[in-house]
Design an enzyme around this catalytic site. Structure first.
Site, mmCIF file in Angstrom:
data_model
loop_
_atom_site.group_PDB
_atom_site.id
_atom_site.type_symbol
_atom_site.label_atom_id
_atom_site.label_comp_id
_atom_site.label_asym_id
_atom_site.label_seq_id
_atom_site.Cartn_x
_atom_site.Cartn_y
_atom_site.Cartn_z
ATOM 1 C CG ASP A 41 2.965 4.390 -4.074
ATOM 2 O OD1 ASP A 41 2.870 5.469 -3.490
ATOM 3 O OD2 ASP A 41 2.299 3.389 -3.780
ATOM 4 C CG HIS A 89 -4.218 0.741 -8.552
ATOM 5 N ND1 HIS A 89 -5.537 0.618 -8.191
ATOM 6 C CD2 HIS A 89 -3.653 1.608 -7.689
ATOM 7 C CE1 HIS A 89 -5.762 1.399 -7.149
ATOM 8 N NE2 HIS A 89 -4.640 2.007 -6.820
ATOM 9 C CG HIS A 114 -2.031 0.911 1.286
ATOM 10 N ND1 HIS A 114 -2.450 1.646 0.212
ATOM 11 C CD2 HIS A 114 -2.815 1.320 2.329
ATOM 12 C CE1 HIS A 114 -3.435 2.453 0.581
ATOM 13 N NE2 HIS A 114 -3.677 2.279 1.868
#
Ligand code: ACO
Length: 387
Positions: A314, A258, A219
């Site tokens: 990210d 994702h 995460h």
């Protein structure tokens, strides 16, 4: 019987008005507004108001909201003293989780349950940056820097961290990062916050659970792993072989893939541009290396696994933060500086939603696959008779 819903993928558990992801079109909506539009026209404080209150503020509401946030930035000096007792090697996310929970011990908000929740939301949004910046300085043996009332949320954090006020360009870059990370529907940490709130535990408790959930590498922890990867790769020329080796071993490339987006994560589009611009300004190689990581992973997955894969939030945020001069292990805490807005909004929605279906205590079921010998279950054997 077999568990069908491992990981709760595609299971809807609540109605929400806060945000929406269109995973096929690659859209992220905050309270009806496209996040890409907000990154062009809004700022973090206004976006925070929007997520908490369901509408953009008028001038008066916005000034009052900003004042409340600025007035709440300071943390109790005793908290900073307590930080001095921690090991300097302690993970910043562990420190953050502990001090978010500790806020309940220092502050005593008053009013109706709903008013208290809004006060706690302000307190959290205002104080999380101060907790993180204080810890970074204390662990380095430096005195914490007091918040500057005249600075925006973004500029004030960079100032408390580094002791220098950022220029307008860096301030805006960080502000946009904060807008992009502020909410993302029922991701793991938000679900953790809502799950705790569903027990009627208070907001500090729910948000502290969310910080714990965010720390994991699948995460929020992924952005730290991305920067470690870039540093290990070192040079653009090494990327292709490095990625191939990892993927052939069945390992995952952090910052790619994702659970919801099956196309480009819209946040990565903005972050990619910010990374490119910062790379030009700082003459650092991290944008180019990251872009090669993206291209090599996409190519390998397509050629060898026939799977389309895309960068997530990210991948490019790691290099952006690095080029902003933020210590690497603060990448995930910085995510929390922004996401605390979403967590707070979700906790309020979980507790006070008025329309049906009203949220209720989360209580999923599990399929028991443990031991149970015969109709009476396992026969209890006293300890001195066991092998
Ligand atoms: N690297 C290599 N392979 C991947 C990656 C990746 N980053 N992501 C997905 N895959 C592969 C998996 O191995 C899996 O293949 P398999 O079924 O043959 O084992 C397949 O693609 C699954 O794809 P999805 O169903 O699209 O992804 P899933 O929902 O299982 O996982 C997750 C999503 C956990 C985010 C995953 O993509 C991942 O681990 N990414 C790396 C960690 C990361 O960047 N996390 C941050 C996510 S964004 C956020 O939380 C802020």
């Amino acid at each position: 019987m077999e568990t069908k819903n491992v990981g709760l993928r595609d299971i809807t558990v609540a109605d929400t008005k806060i945000s929406h992801i269109d995973g096929k079109k690659g859209k992220l909506i905050y309270r009806g507004y496209d996040v890409l539009d907000l990154t062009k026209n809004s700022n973090f404080e206004e976006t925070a108001y929007l997520l908490l209150h369901d509408n953009l503020p008028n001038k008066k509401e916005f000034e009052e909201f900003k004042k409340k946030l600025r007035d709440s930035r300071q943390i109790a000096p005793q908290m900073q003293k307590n930080m001095g007792n921690w090991r300097k090697e302690a993970e910043p996310m562990d420190v953050l989780q502990a001090f978010v929970a500790a806020l309940a011990g220092y502050y005593n908000e008053e009013g109706s349950a709903k008013e208290i929740s809004y006060q706690r939301a302000i307190n959290l949004i205002a104080k999380v940056p101060t907790i993180i910046a204080s810890w970074d300085r204390i662990r380095k043996g430096k005195d914490p820097i007091q918040p500057d009332y005249n600075l925006s949320h973004a500029a004030n954090f960079l100032y408390m961290l580094k002791g220098e006020k950022p220029d307008k360009e860096l301030e805006r870059t960080f502000d946009v990062c904060l807008i992009l990370h502020a909410d993302h529907t029922f991701n793991a940490s938000t679900f953790a916050a809502r799950e705790v709130a569903s027990t009627r535990a208070h907001m500090y408790s729910a948000v502290s659970a969310a910080v714990g959930a965010l720390s994991g590498e699948l995460h929020g922890g992924a952005n730290l792993e991305v920067m470690k990867m870039l540093l290990e790769i070192q040079n653009e020329k090494n990327v292709e072989v490095w990625i191939k080796n990892k993927l052939e071993k069945g390992e995952r490339i952090m910052g790619m893939g994702h659970a919801v987006y099956k196309t480009v994560d819209p946040r990565s589009i903005v972050l990619k541009e910010l990374s490119k611009t910062l790379a030009k300004k700082t003459e650092m190689p991290w944008y180019e290396i990251t872009k090669n990581v993206e291209d090599s992973t996409v190519k390998f997955m397509k050629d060898k696994k026939n799977k389309d894969i895309f960068p997530n939030v990210d991948l490019y945020s790691a290099s952006v933060y690095y080029m902003l001069g933020i210590p690497m292990d603060l990448n995930t805490p910085i995510f929390a500086i922004s996401r605390v807005v979403g967590w707070s909004a979700h906790v309020i929605e979980e507790r006070f939603a008025e329309a049906a279906p009203k949220p209720m205590l989360y209580r999923p079921k599990a399929v028991y696959v443990g031991k149970y010998d015969g109709p009476q279950g396992c026969a209890y054997v006293p300890i001195d008779k066991r092998n």
